[in-house]
Design a protein around this motif. Structure first.
Motif, PDB file in Angstrom:
ATOM      1  N   LEU A 104      -9.548  -2.145   1.237  1.00 21.60           N
ATOM      2  CA  LEU A 104      -8.673  -3.008   1.693  1.00 21.60           C
ATOM      3  C   LEU A 104      -8.040  -4.263   0.855  1.00 21.60           C
ATOM      4  CD1 LEU A 104      -9.944  -3.801   5.534  1.00 21.60           C
ATOM      5  CD2 LEU A 104      -7.882  -2.505   4.956  1.00 21.60           C
ATOM      6  N   VAL A 105      -8.918  -4.882   0.172  1.00 17.44           N
ATOM      7  CA  VAL A 105      -8.793  -5.723  -0.831  1.00 17.44           C
ATOM      8  C   VAL A 105      -8.242  -5.395  -2.027  1.00 17.44           C
ATOM      9  CG1 VAL A 105     -10.322  -7.663   0.156  1.00 17.44           C
ATOM     10  CG2 VAL A 105     -11.042  -6.162  -1.656  1.00 17.44           C
ATOM     11  N   GLU A 106      -8.381  -3.979  -2.533  1.00 17.04           N
ATOM     12  CA  GLU A 106      -7.956  -3.383  -3.638  1.00 17.04           C
ATOM     13  C   GLU A 106      -6.374  -3.021  -3.380  1.00 17.04           C
ATOM     14  OE1 GLU A 106     -11.840  -1.583  -5.960  1.00 17.04           O
ATOM     15  OE2 GLU A 106     -10.657  -0.364  -4.794  1.00 17.04           O
ATOM     16  N   PHE A 107      -6.218  -2.607  -2.194  1.00 20.18           N
ATOM     17  CA  PHE A 107      -4.927  -2.052  -2.003  1.00 20.18           C
ATOM     18  C   PHE A 107      -3.739  -3.189  -1.709  1.00 20.18           C
ATOM     19  CE2 PHE A 107      -6.647   2.190  -0.151  1.00 20.18           C
ATOM     20  CZ  PHE A 107      -6.829   2.784  -1.397  1.00 20.18           C
ATOM     21  N   ALA A 108      -4.286  -4.482  -1.647  1.00 19.70           N
ATOM     22  CA  ALA A 108      -3.562  -5.631  -1.596  1.00 19.70           C
ATOM     23  C   ALA A 108      -2.833  -6.027  -2.716  1.00 19.70           C
ATOM     24  CB  ALA A 108      -4.084  -6.706  -0.868  1.00 19.70           C
ATOM     25  N   ARG A 109      -3.473  -5.534  -4.007  1.00 16.80           N
ATOM     26  CA  ARG A 109      -2.698  -5.613  -5.259  1.00 16.80           C
ATOM     27  C   ARG A 109      -2.722  -7.192  -5.675  1.00 16.80           C
ATOM     28  NH1 ARG A 109      -0.415  -0.882  -3.917  1.00 16.80           N
ATOM     29  NH2 ARG A 109      -0.794   0.768  -5.247  1.00 16.80           N
ATOM     30  N   MET A 131       0.808  -1.220   0.048  1.00 13.63           N
ATOM     31  CA  MET A 131       0.188   0.075  -0.086  1.00 13.63           C
ATOM     32  C   MET A 131       0.852   1.324   0.056  1.00 13.63           C
ATOM     33  SD  MET A 131      -3.206   0.812   2.461  1.00 13.63           S
ATOM     34  CE  MET A 131      -2.420   0.481   4.043  1.00 13.63           C
ATOM     35  N   THR A 132       0.400   2.383  -0.637  1.00 11.95           N
ATOM     36  CA  THR A 132       1.228   3.376  -0.730  1.00 11.95           C
ATOM     37  C   THR A 132       0.730   4.537   0.286  1.00 11.95           C
ATOM     38  OG1 THR A 132      -0.444   4.618  -2.437  1.00 11.95           O
ATOM     39  CG2 THR A 132       1.195   3.212  -3.525  1.00 11.95           C
ATOM     40  N   LEU A 160      -2.564  -0.769  10.314  1.00 10.20           N
ATOM     41  CA  LEU A 160      -1.757  -0.473   8.843  1.00 10.20           C
ATOM     42  C   LEU A 160      -0.946   0.559   9.139  1.00 10.20           C
ATOM     43  CD1 LEU A 160      -4.902  -1.456   6.687  1.00 10.20           C
ATOM     44  CD2 LEU A 160      -2.977  -2.458   6.992  1.00 10.20           C
ATOM     45  N   ARG A 161      -1.276   1.757   9.534  1.00  5.92           N
ATOM     46  CA  ARG A 161      -0.587   2.934   9.562  1.00  5.92           C
ATOM     47  C   ARG A 161       0.865   2.422  10.217  1.00  5.92           C
ATOM     48  NH1 ARG A 161      -2.229   8.747  11.934  1.00  5.92           N
ATOM     49  NH2 ARG A 161      -2.192   7.701  13.849  1.00  5.92           N
ATOM     50  N   GLU A 217      -2.641   5.802  -0.724  1.00  5.86           N
ATOM     51  CA  GLU A 217      -3.673   4.800  -0.477  1.00  5.86           C
ATOM     52  C   GLU A 217      -4.134   4.658   1.089  1.00  5.86           C
ATOM     53  OE1 GLU A 217      -2.922   2.035  -4.546  1.00  5.86           O
ATOM     54  OE2 GLU A 217      -1.760   1.451  -2.407  1.00  5.86           O
ATOM     55  N   LEU A 218      -3.159   4.489   1.703  1.00  7.20           N
ATOM     56  CA  LEU A 218      -3.400   4.798   3.247  1.00  7.20           C
ATOM     57  C   LEU A 218      -4.103   5.989   3.599  1.00  7.20           C
ATOM     58  CD1 LEU A 218      -2.758   3.935   6.027  1.00  7.20           C
ATOM     59  CD2 LEU A 218      -0.783   4.833   6.292  1.00  7.20           C
ATOM     60  N   GLU A 219      -3.748   7.114   3.157  1.00  8.03           N
ATOM     61  CA  GLU A 219      -4.537   8.522   3.248  1.00  8.03           C
ATOM     62  C   GLU A 219      -5.987   8.160   2.713  1.00  8.03           C
ATOM     63  OE1 GLU A 219      -4.336  13.206   1.890  1.00  8.03           O
ATOM     64  OE2 GLU A 219      -2.762  11.709   1.636  1.00  8.03           O
ATOM     65  N   GLU A 220      -6.250   7.582   1.679  1.00  3.51           N
ATOM     66  CA  GLU A 220      -7.537   7.320   0.971  1.00  3.51           C
ATOM     67  C   GLU A 220      -8.232   6.530   1.979  1.00  3.51           C
ATOM     68  OE1 GLU A 220      -9.685   5.562  -3.132  1.00  3.51           O
ATOM     69  OE2 GLU A 220      -7.612   5.917  -2.834  1.00  3.51           O
ATOM     70  N   LEU A 221      -7.570   5.531   2.512  1.00  2.00           N
ATOM     71  CA  LEU A 221      -8.278   4.583   3.412  1.00  2.00           C
ATOM     72  C   LEU A 221      -8.847   5.464   4.732  1.00  2.00           C
ATOM     73  CD1 LEU A 221      -9.180   1.561   3.950  1.00  2.00           C
ATOM     74  CD2 LEU A 221      -6.998   1.445   5.416  1.00  2.00           C
ATOM     75  N   GLY A 222      -7.943   6.271   5.326  1.00  2.00           N
ATOM     76  CA  GLY A 222      -8.287   7.326   6.491  1.00  2.00           C
ATOM     77  C   GLY A 222      -9.542   8.162   5.983  1.00  2.00           C
TER      78      GLY A 222
END
Length: 231
Positions: free
Chosen positions: A152-157, A114-115, A200-201, A118-123
């Motif tokens: 969560l599942v998308e960011f797992a790539r 996760m970039t 995750l963070r 992407e972590l920011e988007e999840l937040g």
């Protein structure tokens, strides 16, 4: 925002019933009807009626039914026709067991892949969920809850994890629609989402996996206790 196709059927554009849009349009509308409970479990799906309702020919309806069957949302009974799948408590338990396994693996991979964006988007998704709860916007609460898991599942790539996890997410959304409406545990579930996000963070894979397991165990028990006796 990503993943919105799983949240609800979008309004059809003016040319949605023409050319290559027909099959996707029929599939999208029928899937939404099943997930939302408009088409209840064990409903007989008559092709002619579906064609009239959607304004399309039989070919896109049949293709939509084939796709829905592959996702476990409809099933064929030889000599009787195509029906919306019936879910029982045993099915629901297995769905949540699969959800836990897939999402544990997903968060483990999120730690690696996760970039920061992407972590920011999840937040941001989590913040929108919390704000919707504070406003009492229950429809948006449900949408943001699902969106959190989609991200969560998308960011797992992992294409395979994403494919199977999103099929399970459709089933869990359907279970939530079929269960007795109750928002009493929303705050608890939000705190569990927050725990996943914070793990995750922090880059703590073990804590993220444990937080996922705790969350899915609690929401699974909650939904199973509220399923109608007829399922």
């Amino acid at each position: 925002m990503r993943g919105n196709a799983l949240l609800k059927a979008s309004a059809a554009p003016a040319d949605a019933r023409a050319g290559r849009y027909k099959q996707d349009y029929a599939y999208d509308r029928m899937k939404h009807a099943i997930i939302s409970g408009v088409f209840p479990p064990e409903k007989l799906l008559v092709e002619r009626e579906l064609c009239e309702m959607l304004g399309v020919s039989r070919t896109p309806v049949r293709e939509a039914l084939r796709r829905l069957s592959s996702e476990g949302l409809v099933e064929s009974h030889p000599g009787r026709g195509m029906f919306v799948t019936r879910l029982n408590a045993a099915d629901a338990r297995q769905i949540y067991e699969l959800k836990e396994a897939l999402e544990r693996m997903a968060v483990r991979l999120c730690i690696l892949r996760m970039t920061g964006g992407e972590l920011e988007e999840l937040g941001g998704c989590l913040a929108a969920h919390e704000q919707a709860y504070a406003r009492g916007d229950n429809e948006l609460v449900a949408d943001m809850d699902l969106q959190f898991h989609i991200l969560l599942v998308e960011f797992a790539r992992s294409a395979k994890i994403e494919e199977h996890a999103k099929t399970i997410l459709v089933q869990t959304r359907r279970l939530s629609q079929l269960s007795v409406y109750d928002t009493s545990h929303t705050e608890k579930f939000l705190k569990e989402h927050r725990a996943i996000y914070e793990a995750l963070r922090a880059g703590d894979a073990a804590a993220a996996e444990e937080a996922v397991s705790r969350h899915i165990a609690s929401i699974g028990a909650f939904q199973l206790a509220r399923l109608p006796a007829c399922l």
